[in-house]
Design a protein around this motif. Structure first.
Motif, PDB file in Angstrom:
ATOM      1  N   CYS A 259     -19.271  10.713 -31.432  1.00 53.08           N
ATOM      2  CA  CYS A 259     -20.403  10.100 -32.139  1.00 53.08           C
ATOM      3  C   CYS A 259     -20.665   8.694 -31.613  1.00 53.08           C
ATOM      4  CB  CYS A 259     -20.127  10.058 -33.636  1.00 53.08           C
ATOM      5  SG  CYS A 259     -20.263  11.654 -34.449  1.00 53.08           S
TER       6      CYS A 259
ATOM      7  N   ILE B 296     -24.315   8.049 -32.651  1.00 52.05           N
ATOM      8  CA  ILE B 296     -24.504   8.716 -33.940  1.00 52.05           C
ATOM      9  C   ILE B 296     -23.627   8.011 -34.968  1.00 52.05           C
ATOM     10  CG2 ILE B 296     -24.170  10.866 -35.230  1.00 52.05           C
ATOM     11  CD1 ILE B 296     -24.515  12.347 -32.518  1.00 52.05           C
TER      12      ILE B 296
ATOM     13  N   ARG C 178     -31.712  13.712 -34.932  1.00 51.61           N
ATOM     14  CA  ARG C 178     -31.959  12.276 -34.826  1.00 51.61           C
ATOM     15  C   ARG C 178     -32.985  11.965 -33.744  1.00 51.61           C
ATOM     16  NH1 ARG C 178     -27.776   8.866 -31.827  1.00 51.61           N
ATOM     17  NH2 ARG C 178     -28.976   9.909 -30.231  1.00 51.61           N
TER      18      ARG C 178
ATOM     19  N   THR D  81     -26.796  17.074 -35.135  1.00 48.60           N
ATOM     20  CA  THR D  81     -27.110  15.726 -35.607  1.00 48.60           C
ATOM     21  C   THR D  81     -27.871  14.938 -34.554  1.00 48.60           C
ATOM     22  OG1 THR D  81     -25.109  15.763 -36.965  1.00 48.60           O
ATOM     23  CG2 THR D  81     -26.131  13.618 -36.576  1.00 48.60           C
ATOM     24  N   LYS D  82     -27.430  15.038 -33.313  1.00 51.21           N
ATOM     25  CA  LYS D  82     -28.113  14.335 -32.221  1.00 51.21           C
ATOM     26  C   LYS D  82     -29.533  14.864 -32.043  1.00 51.21           C
ATOM     27  CE  LYS D  82     -27.741  13.113 -27.334  1.00 51.21           C
ATOM     28  NZ  LYS D  82     -29.169  13.207 -27.156  1.00 51.21           N
TER      29      LYS D  82
END
Length: 77
Positions: free
Chosen positions: A56, A61, A25, A21-22
């Motif tokens: 997160c 996030i 992103r 996810t990081k």
């Protein structure tokens, strides 16, 4: 966050999910549309115990639960 990884478990998706996810992103890709990168989990922040929402939060996030996802997606029965 070494305590996020459990040596005695075969299933250790949490660190990979956060890292992916990081990375997505932060990627400098040209896209035709804006995609929101976030994690949906039922875990909650409890004290200083390392869980997905705590990591997160530290990495900036977005992290929501299932009900929040239903609301954002405007799902109904």
């Amino acid at each position: 966050y070494p305590s996020l990884v459990r040596i005695d478990s075969l299933y250790q998706a949490d660190p990979w999910l956060i890292a992916l996810t990081k990375e997505l992103r932060d990627a400098k890709q040209k896209m035709l549309w804006k995609i929101k990168r976030l994690i949906v989990t039922e875990e909650k922040i409890k004290g200083t115990r390392v869980r997905i929402p705590l990591v997160c939060k530290d990495y900036g996030i977005d992290c929501i639960d299932r009900i929040e996802m239903f609301r954002e997606e405007k799902w109904s029965l």
